[in-house]
Design a protein around this motif. Structure first.
Motif, short mmCIF file in Angstrom:
data_model
loop_
_atom_site.label_atom_id
_atom_site.label_comp_id
_atom_site.label_asym_id
_atom_site.label_seq_id
_atom_site.Cartn_x
_atom_site.Cartn_y
_atom_site.Cartn_z
N ILE A 91 0.86 -1.19 0.00
CA ILE A 91 0.00 0.00 0.00
C ILE A 91 0.89 1.23 0.00
O ILE A 91 1.95 1.24 0.62
N ASP A 92 0.47 2.27 -0.72
CA ASP A 92 1.28 3.49 -0.82
C ASP A 92 1.51 4.10 0.56
O ASP A 92 0.61 4.12 1.41
N VAL A 93 2.72 4.61 0.76
CA VAL A 93 3.05 5.28 2.02
C VAL A 93 2.18 6.54 2.16
O VAL A 93 2.02 7.31 1.22
N ALA A 216 -13.34 -8.99 -0.49
CA ALA A 216 -12.57 -8.05 0.34
C ALA A 216 -11.71 -7.16 -0.55
O ALA A 216 -11.16 -7.61 -1.55
N PRO A 217 -11.62 -5.85 -0.24
CA PRO A 217 -10.84 -4.94 -1.09
C PRO A 217 -9.36 -5.26 -1.08
O PRO A 217 -8.80 -5.60 -0.04
N ARG A 218 -8.73 -5.18 -2.24
CA ARG A 218 -7.30 -5.46 -2.38
C ARG A 218 -6.65 -4.29 -3.09
O ARG A 218 -7.21 -3.78 -4.05
N PRO A 219 -5.44 -3.88 -2.66
CA PRO A 219 -4.70 -4.39 -1.50
C PRO A 219 -5.27 -3.98 -0.16
O PRO A 219 -4.99 -4.59 0.85
N ALA A 220 -6.12 -2.92 -0.14
CA ALA A 220 -6.71 -2.47 1.12
C ALA A 220 -7.83 -1.48 0.80
O ALA A 220 -7.92 -0.96 -0.33
N ALA A 221 -8.68 -1.22 1.81
CA ALA A 221 -9.69 -0.17 1.69
C ALA A 221 -9.05 1.14 2.13
O ALA A 221 -8.73 1.32 3.30
N VAL A 222 -8.84 2.03 1.17
CA VAL A 222 -8.09 3.27 1.42
C VAL A 222 -9.03 4.45 1.27
O VAL A 222 -9.86 4.50 0.36
N ARG A 223 -8.90 5.42 2.20
CA ARG A 223 -9.74 6.62 2.14
C ARG A 223 -9.34 7.47 0.94
O ARG A 223 -8.14 7.72 0.72
N ALA A 224 -10.31 7.92 0.20
CA ALA A 224 -10.05 8.73 -0.99
C ALA A 224 -9.48 10.09 -0.58
O ALA A 224 -9.90 10.67 0.44
N ALA A 225 -8.54 10.60 -1.34
CA ALA A 225 -7.94 11.90 -1.04
C ALA A 225 -8.97 13.00 -1.23
O ALA A 225 -9.75 13.00 -2.19
N LYS A 226 -8.97 13.98 -0.31
CA LYS A 226 -9.94 15.08 -0.40
C LYS A 226 -9.42 16.17 -1.31
O LYS A 226 -8.23 16.43 -1.39
#
Length: 226
Positions: A91-93, A216-226
């Motif tokens: 996942i991106d830093v 399940a979301p892959r690689p992860a469930a990430v919050r969208a950038a505002k």
């Protein structure tokens, strides 16, 4: 293999299903759970992501950790945990994970530090039966009895179950069911009890014995950038 998440134990409550049956659940809350670093095969010999959660004061953060958080452009974190992942699940830093990382009905493994009970006797700590109520036994009804032999080996074996400090150990409970999640409030509702006291940091992963659900979301469930 996906990353897990870091959450904080809020407490227990109950919810009701469509049949009107009540389900006891533990409420876990995710707060600012972000990726703070990578571990790669080329540089470190294995693949993993480091997640940080919560918020810590800068003055209470060590200088090496401050540098690591600054490199990732994230605020200092109160808790940092490393998760082994497969190379396609990096996942991106700086990305923030959400509660929708898990789906309702899936099984998870939950790790936490059990509540400390202080010094406890053998009956409470190890479920010993104790000595007899009468027939010559006085004063020592709740004692643990004999601790070993006499001449051979002439000592008490290491690991002998006796009275001592109870609790405050790392415990993993496997195959707990995720009842529901709330992305907006960062809540994960897990069926049953979870080790740890209220406010403790809890690590939640996909169940190793049951695998990851297909939806399940892959690689992860990430919050969208505002």
């Amino acid at each position: 293999m996906r990353s897990g998440v870091i959450a904080q134990k809020i407490g227990m409550t109950r919810v009701y299903n469509d049949a009107g049956e009540h389900i006891p659940v533990t409420v876990l809350r995710m707060e600012n759970c972000q990726v703070v670093a990578h571990r790669t095969e080329d540089k470190n010999g294995y693949t993993a992501v480091q997640l940080g959660a919560g918020q810590a004061k800068v003055k209470n953060t060590s200088k090496p950790l401050r540098g690591q958080f600054a490199a990732a452009s994230v605020e200092p974190k109160a808790k940092v945990v490393e998760f082994r992942v497969s190379s396609d699940n990096l996942i991106d830093v700086g990305a923030e994970l959400t509660a929708n990382h898990f789906v309702a009905g899936q099984l998870v493994d939950v790790t936490g530090t059990s509540a400390g009970k202080g010094f406890a006797g053998a009956m409470k700590r190890h479920n010993f039966g104790g000595l007899r109520a009468t027939h010559g036994v006085s004063v020592s009804h709740r004692s643990h009895g004999s601790t070993g032999s006499n001449q051979d080996p002439g000592r008490v074996w290491k690991g002998k179950r006796m009275a001592g400090h109870m609790g405050q150990t790392r415990i993993t409970t496997q195959n707990l069911e995720v009842v529901s999640t709330d992305e907006d409030r960062g809540l994960i509702l897990v069926k049953g009890a979870v080790p740890g006291s209220k406010g403790a940091w809890i690590v939640v992963r996909d169940a190793i014995k049951s695998g990851t659900p297909a939806d399940a979301p892959r690689p992860a469930a990430v919050r969208a950038a505002k």
